[in-house]
Structure formats: C-alpha cells, structure tokens
Design an enzyme around this catalytic site. Sequence first.
Site, PDB file in Angstrom:
ATOM      1  CD  GLU A 109      -7.203  -1.183  12.498  1.00 27.98           C
ATOM      2  OE1 GLU A 109      -7.773  -2.214  12.896  1.00 27.98           O
ATOM      3  OE2 GLU A 109      -6.107  -1.218  11.880  1.00 27.98           O
ATOM      4  CD  GLU A 110      -3.013  -1.800  10.334  1.00 23.41           C
ATOM      5  OE1 GLU A 110      -2.799  -2.646  11.223  1.00 23.41           O
ATOM      6  OE2 GLU A 110      -3.566  -2.081   9.262  1.00 23.41           O
ATOM      7  CG  ASP A 132      -5.158  -3.990   6.754  1.00 24.40           C
ATOM      8  OD1 ASP A 132      -5.965  -3.122   7.115  1.00 24.40           O
ATOM      9  OD2 ASP A 132      -4.513  -4.690   7.555  1.00 24.40           O
ATOM     10  CG  HIS A 170      -0.412  -6.575   8.321  1.00 26.54           C
ATOM     11  ND1 HIS A 170      -0.181  -6.268   9.631  1.00 26.54           N
ATOM     12  CD2 HIS A 170      -1.591  -5.981   8.019  1.00 26.54           C
ATOM     13  CE1 HIS A 170      -1.186  -5.534  10.105  1.00 26.54           C
ATOM     14  NE2 HIS A 170      -2.053  -5.363   9.146  1.00 26.54           N
TER      15      HIS A 170
END
Lengths: 351, 332
Positions: free
Chosen positions: A207-208, A175, A314
């Site tokens: 993005e996170e 990711d 994650h």
Amino acid sequence: METLELLTTLTEASGPAGYEHAVTHIVADLWRPWADEIRVDAMGNLIAVQQGTGPQPRRAVMAAAHLDEIGLIVTGFDGEFLRVHSLGGVDRRVLLGLSVRVHSRREIPGVIGSRPPHVLPPSERQNVLPWHEVMIDVGLPAEEVRALVRVGDPVTIRQSTMALKNGRVAGKAMDNRASVAALTLALEALRHREHAWDFYAVATVQEEVGVKGAITSAYGISPTIAVALDVTFARQYNDSNPGVFELGKGPTIGVGPNFHPQMVKRLAEAAESDEIPIELEPLPGSSGTDAWGIQVAREGIPSGLISIPVRYMHQPVETVALVDIERAGRLLAGFVCGLEHGYTPRWEDEV
Amino acid sequence: MDLALLEKLTQTYGPSGYEDAIRAVIGSAIEAVADETRVDPLGSLIGYRRGQGGAHDGKRVILAAHMDEIGLIITHVEEKGFLRFTSIGGVRAAHCIGTRATFANGITGPIYVERRDDASKLPELQHLYLDIGCADRASCPVRVGDTATFVGPLMQRGSRLISKALDDRIGCYVLIEVMRRLDNSAHDVYFAFTTQEEITLSGARTAAYRIEPDIAISVDVTATGDVPKALPMEVSLGQGPAVKVKDGGMIAHPHVRDRLVEAAERAGAPYQMEVLLGGTTDAAAMQLVRSGVPSGCLSIPCRYVHSPSEMVDQGDVEHAIEVLLSLLRETL
C-alpha cells in the site's frame, strides 16, 4: 488475545513494503481459526474467506487492511557504512538515533547516527540530513559489510511497542497494523455471528508504494462491495487543522468521491445501531488508501473506508487508542452482518 | 554483436504512439525465430515461442522491451515558421539545445533556445523551438500534432555503443538475440515489443492482460552512478546487467529477482543489484495486471538516458542475453 497483546505482536513484526512475508505468516496463524479458507495470492496478499449463510449465489464483501509498513532499502556502500533510501514515505527528520534491522541473508542489527552537535557548524545543526548522507552502521569493517549485505536489502526500524496511560499505545507500524488488528477482531466476531454474505478479509501488500495489493486482490476476489481500513490523522500538539480527529473518540468513516454514498450510509447506520461513536471524515479526492485502488478494479467496486486516528504518522512512535481499534472491528462486523441477501448498492437509489 | 541490426533498431523512427516503422523492423527480424507473431490492439508486437515443458514444468513468461522512444510533438507553428513543441516522454530542455530533431518523413532541423533575460536559469521546453528552414507558416510542411525524434547516429567507441533510442532499442536487441539463440525452453515465452512505455506503460499493461503470464520480466535501461558528480548509485557501465530490486514504480518480486541472480551465477555472467530512485519500466504495469503478476526487470546500464547520445557497454548487453537464456533453461 487481548487487543494490546494482538497489537504488540503485529506492530513489532517486520514487514516493509514488498517484503511482508514475515508478518503474513503471523497474521495467517491469527486468522486461521476463524476462516473457512485461507490463501496467499500472486502479489502476496493474505486472503481469509468466511462463507455466508445466505443462499447461492451469494454476494461477497471484501475488507482490506494493508500489512506493509514503511522502511528503508540499502542503495549502496560508503566504506563500512550502508547508504539507504526510503521504502514508502519515510520522515527523514526522525531517522537519527534509530536502531534498525537490516534484512540480509540473515538479520543484522544497525544504528543510524550523525556527527555530534559539538562538531557541526551552526549552519548545519538545523538541517535534515539529505538521503545520501543517511548511513547505517552495523559495526563491521568495509569488506565484511559488502560480503553480508546486498544492494536492495530492506531495512526496518527496531522499536518495541509501549503501552502509554489511558489505553493508548505507541510504536512503529500502527499504520497500518492497528487496522490489521481491527480486521482480526472483526473476523473473530463474525465467526460467532450470522452473516448472509461471504466475507473476505484481506491483508494487502505494498500500500505504501501505490496501493498495489489492493488493486490486484480486488481483481482476484471480485467482490460486490469493499471496505478499506486504514489510519487517519489524530489531533496532537500544535495541530489545529480541521482534518484531524480526537484519539479515543472512535473511528472515522470516509466521505467523498472515493466512496459510494450507500457504503457511507450503511457504515454510519451500523455505527448508530451498535452505539459506536464515529466521525465522518471528508476526503475530497484520492483517499490515498486501499479504497482508491479497489474502487476502480474490474468494472468498479462500491467502496467505503473506516479509519483509526493515529498521532505522529510515519514516525516510530505512532500512537493509537485501543478503544478505537476495538470499535473499528465492531463497526466492520456490524456492517457485514447488516448486508441482507440480494442487496446491491445502486446509484438509482441515490436520485 | 550484430551491429547492423542494432543500427536499424536505433535509427528507425518510433516515438510513443507512432511505432509502425520500428514494429516492421522488429517484425522482420523475429519472423524466422517465432512460432507465432501478432500485433495487439495497442500496437505491441508479440513473438511467441512454444515451450517444451507441458503444463507442469512450463510457465507462461513475458519478456518485454519497449520499442517506442521519447520524442517531440508540435504544439504551434509560428508566423515566421518556427515550430514550438512539447515532449513525448521525459525530454529535458537542456538535452535539446543544439541537437537536431527529425520527423517521420525525414524533415530535419536544429532545436535552439530563444534569448532569455535571465539566462542563469535552466530553460524549459516552452523556451525552445525547432527550425526546419521554413520562411513562414504558410509554406511550413509540418502541422500541429506532428511528432519528431532526436537525431543520434549509432557509433562504437571500444566496448561502448552510443546512439539515440538505446532506451529501449537495446532491450529489443536483447530480446531478438534471445529468440535467435533460445532452444529447448520448458516455458511458453512471449517476447513483447511494447508501445507507449515512455508515456504511460500502456502497451505492456494491455499485452500482459491478454497473455495472462505467470511471470513478467522487462528488459530496459537503467541509470548509472559512474559519471562525474553523479548521485550515489551502485550501478556502473561494463560491470554486467543489473538485476532490479526497486525503482520509482515497482518493487521487484523477490522470487523473480532471485531467479535472475541465480541465472546470472549459473551463466558465469557478472551482474549488479539495482535500486533506481526515479523512473520505472514496463514491469511496473505488468505487475498489476488482473490479480497480479510476479514481476522483475533485467536492466542494461546506460549513461545519458533520454539524451540523443545514450551510451551502453557491449559486454553488459551480451551478458544480459546470456542471463536470460540461462533463466529460460531452468525451472521458474
């Protein structure tokens, strides 16, 4: 480059949210041979342009895959130990036992451990450590730690990427480097195929922590339409939720208010004509992806989403199927080639 | 320090969305030291200082401090004249009980809490009321939608300053002092006194859209870890202004963060690095304007943020001014 080698290069690099530059350099080198132009914008987004073959004025399609990974950030000191907090949505349950890189003026290796089970009272054995007890040990005495490390230095997980059986690969940062790999494959494929529209490949930042790079790059590029590439939840042990997808059965195409129906339709048609298996993924609200930021940039940008299933999201052993990455890249390339000169997605066509 | 100015800044009424009075105070303070001032459509006051550097060396820089403060907004007037309210910005019920709130027209009264069966739990805003001494609804001069702010006079205890609304009138003070002392910057500097930070960061967002800066820096307060049983945080009162690395809404651009650190070191000013776990500043909004703006924040450490008795240290304020002056004198 073989997909496994590409994915390994991308996932083993360190680039937490806000500090993506090391990975940006790697991706820029990978993309340069396939791009007519390559640049980095004010936020740090990497943008590669491939001109289309249609007559001017040409329309532009943007494809965004976020480059950043989740990580940690140093928040303070407790004697010789570094106190940390999350940079993005870190799963605190999997921190114990990790090796990390502390990105100070130079990189420092460290470990995260806790008191051994032998000495823990039974009541504490079941507990996840609260953030203020998660400590990094770099091996130095207190005064030297403070001289080398500053509050705010980012930390990434040290993890080698490992090929499992059956074309599956496990590691950190799948990711969303799996999508960056797919975007790289699409860029390469599109160099050899004719496409009428200009194609903007964007490796987005942050993005996170709130799809930030997507918001600003979509404004800067001002594309006619956009496709985000991200990961989605793959079926795994003890998971019978309906919103999960089989590894190795192809990417998913997002359906819901975040996506223009014609983007969904065209992506599905592109998959069908290239015989790429896909599943439709219903996302009833925010997709939580770059598509959410892009959709409302400027006066609104019709957006779609291609997602690659990943297990253990994650966690440092995120697992993907190489075939899903390759298919996501082929799907995107086919979709872009199918955009005919003069096409505009219109709501009128939906009624 | 110009405590007369700070007193006027902190004591002037101005909850988010109702910044007219505080804008007038700041407007007259910067009139003589700005090349131009303007008020934008959302009410932010922009004081402009033309740079000497030309297009090559000069950057367009926003320094932003928000002039709005947290407050209350009346939701209901009870039959017996008690006023029920909700918050404008991050007001916590526990900070309100026994304090006073005042309306724009000066009407003032205490906030108290209704008797609850289970008093062991913290009250919520819905359990509180404001009593301005009215006998009933008919004679109540306050209407639904009227806004109020905390009462909290400015006082000095040694090097510490205590007042309501130091969040972020202390930032406004820093900007005004920088304008007063700034000479010979290469950069076009836009001093933005923004609106509505406490609710949506809207004023900074639209101000930055219009200005199209190369760099954006907010000057705002941050929490500290130096009070009893505080969550661990490496920021203390009196140890210098804090260079923000990250907060709940933004990761500071490394370039901007490093320029602030260098500016502090050049000025010989003490400084601290800041990672704030919750909350954010105008910089988070300015960062995402148009195609993105490298953004950072210089923070004034502040205890008891969002209470009527916020506390800052005068040394930190003075050093923040020096750091910003040092920053603007160099290439960015």
